[in-house]
Design an enzyme around this catalytic site. Structure first.
Site: not given
Ligand code: TAP
Length: 517
Positions: A419, A321, A212, A287
């Site tokens: 962050e 990240c 997804k 992650e």
């Molecule tokens: P999230 O809001 O956590 O979303 C990540 C993914 O999870 C999206 O596809 C989201 O869907 C999905 N999701 C949301 N609620 C869910 C649930 N209840 N069950 C399963 N999946 C669900 O993060 P983001 O805003 O996209 O990304 C930013 C964050 O990612 C930051 O905190 C960043 O630090 C972290 N990040 C970490 C890394 C590593 S390698 N550690 C790399 C990149 C980013 P939707 O499409 O509906 O939002």
């Protein structure tokens, strides 16, 4: 800006024969790009079972690029059924490791052949600067598939000398097996690269997968599916379902037939996912977020430290990240360091991400920009010194945020602890020579993703590397990830590794076979 056409398209017969799908075609970046907008299940592009769609927006123009399938639980069930059949009774489950490897190399070659198109789509959908999209977002995705393709026929167990049952003898051996149907949920900051990091290890290990992508950036994942089919992957091996996390992501995490979930995203959602995985005790790797400290000692190579620190914060608009979330600069060079950073920020060219001269593109989507503005406001109200930025770029359409610099940041402040995930540099100073003090401040966080240290003194570099609580330490460099080096966090930055040999372990299980003879 560009003509948007949805038309029936016959993709090339590179491997599995030709197939048709409804392609979105548009002119951008001096080329025609074409990509799917439907879900990909069992090697077919299909509408969501509900027929629903949702728009994806170009953050530079603020215009809708196209409508994309909005999947739900019924689509997850269909994709899991396809992935399960492919694993248990399909060609993929019976395939030789070397043939699997060949397919993955062929896919990487197709990605390479389409790299300009993929980078253009990534730039349109996520606001990534094209030159960076080409080199990092797409370049590292291709490298990742090649790296793990090479592992397919090198996955093996051990023979272990256990106690004999005299007079008979015993032998134990271990077999490394794929887990089965895996789920992957990815964020929006590096849409294709996050897919590639996880999926390449997952497929090399012999699993099938349902992915997804983030709702706001689904397009390169769907283009990737076209290439999967063209490379000749059997049906059901790769399935991609765009849609909301709360429905699609959650259903994958809860599904009883999915045995492993790989997630990259925020720490709060990581917690929800881990709870959902407990439904069938799925293996999961997370992650998550970070607030990575970067310590700059006065004996560093000054101009390199300034440039690398800026890269550590502003790379990919700060939507990174491992971004250096907090800088600790030794007091005697603090003021000079701040002045030098201001000069670097003034040089940054802000504008159209497809323009080759642009350094800094728009933030990924509107809600993220709004969150960043609020974050900076909070920094100001808590008393940090806003040296520059903190606002939306005036007079420019698109979700542009000014590169921002805060100094005088105290440890208790929100911006010191959480962050931003945006172009916000946060600097605190520390007393000259106080290595222990700065280490304890750097470690006083629930995150533990990455860290960095700039010094010419090997003793200090090693002392920091040993004592810092983070999954990655960069010494006199930053952001230097490589597909061969394991990547992942400590503490509430999650667990499990992407990349490197260690990533394979996340997608394998070990069977122990003991014989008496
Ligand atoms: P999230 O809001 O956590 O979303 C990540 C993914 O999870 C999206 O596809 C989201 O869907 C999905 N999701 C949301 N609620 C869910 C649930 N209840 N069950 C399963 N999946 C669900 O993060 P983001 O805003 O996209 O990304 C930013 C964050 O990612 C930051 O905190 C960043 O630090 C972290 N990040 C970490 C890394 C590593 S390698 N550690 C790399 C990149 C980013 P939707 O499409 O509906 O939002």
């Amino acid at each position: 800006l560009f003509a948007l056409v949805v038309q029936r398209s016959r993709a090339g017969a590179d491997g599995a024969g030709s197939f048709q799908y409804d392609a979105v075609r548009l002119q951008a970046n001096g080329m025609e790009v074409a990509f799917p907008r439907q879900a990909f299940i069992n090697n077919r592009f299909v509408d969501a079972a509900s027929g629903k769609t949702s728009p994806t927006v170009n953050p530079f123009t603020e215009e809708v690029i196209c409508e994309v399938a909005y999947c739900g639980k019924a689509d997850v069930d269909a994709a899991v059924a396809a992935a399960s059949a492919a694993f248990h009774s399909g060609e993929w489950g019976r395939m030789n490791a070397r043939d699997r490897s060949r397919l993955m190399f062929r896919l990487a070659d197709l990605m390479e052949a389409h790299k300009e198109e993929l980078a253009t789509i990534e730039s349109l959908d996520s606001g990534a600067v094209y030159t960076l999209a080409l080199k990092t977002h797409i370049g590292m995705s291709i490298d990742s598939f090649r790296y793990f393709a090479g592992w397919c026929d090198k996955i093996h167990g051990q023979t272990i000398p256990i106690n004999h049952a005299r007079p008979n003898r015993n032998l134990t051996l271990t077999i490394r097996e794929p887990i089965g149907v895996c789920g992957i949920v990815t964020p929006w900051n590096y849409p294709l690269m996050m897919l590639a990091w996880k999926m390449s290890a997952c497929l090399a290990a012999g699993n099938t997968v349902i992915l997804k992508p983030a709702q706001v950036t689904p397009l390169t994942s769907l283009k990737f599916c076209e290439l999967v089919a063209r490379a000749g992957f059997p049906p059901g091996v790769v399935n991609v379902l765009p849609g909301p996390g709360a429905a699609v992501g959650q259903s994958i995490a809860e599904h009883p037939e999915v045995r492993k979930l790989g997630f990259t995203g925020s720490t709060p959602v990581g917690r929800t996912i881990m709870a959902a995985c407990s439904a069938n005790l799925k293996k999961c790797s997370l992650e998550l977020g970070g607030k990575s400290p970067l310590i700059v000692f006065a004996d560093c190579e000054f101009s390199k430290a300034v440039k690398m620190a800026c890269n550590g914060v502003f790379f990919n608009k700060g939507e990174n990240c491992i971004a250096a979330g907090r800088l600790f600069v030794e007091a005697s060079i603090h003021d000079r360091f701040v002045e030098a950073v201001k000069v670097e920020i003034a040089k940054m060219r802000i504008g159209d991400p497809l323009d080759r001269a642009t350094d800094h593109g728009p933030q990924n989507h509107r809600a993220h920009l709004d969150k960043l503005l609020e974050y900076c406001q909070r920094g100001v109200s808590e008393g940090a010194k806003l040296v520059c930025g903190g606002r939306r770029v005036a007079g420019l359409r698109g979700f542009f945020m000014e590169p921002t610099l805060f100094t005088g940041v105290q440890d208790h402040m929100h911006i010191a602890q959480e962050e931003s995930f945006g172009p916000v540099m946060i600097i605190s100073d520390f007393p000259d020579g106080d290595i222990d003090g700065v280490l304890s401040r750097a470690n006083a966080t629930e995150y533990g993703l990455a860290s960095g240290v700039f010094t010419r003194d090997i003793y200090k570099a090693l002392r920091v590397s040993e004592r810092i609580h983070a999954g990655t330490v960069f010494v006199n460099t930053y952001n230097k990830t490589d597909v061969a080096a394991p990547f992942g966090g400590f503490k509430q930055s999650g667990f499990g590794k992407d990349l490197g040999e260690e990533a394979l372990n996340e997608y394998l299980k070990t069977k122990t076979v003991t014989m008496e003879f």
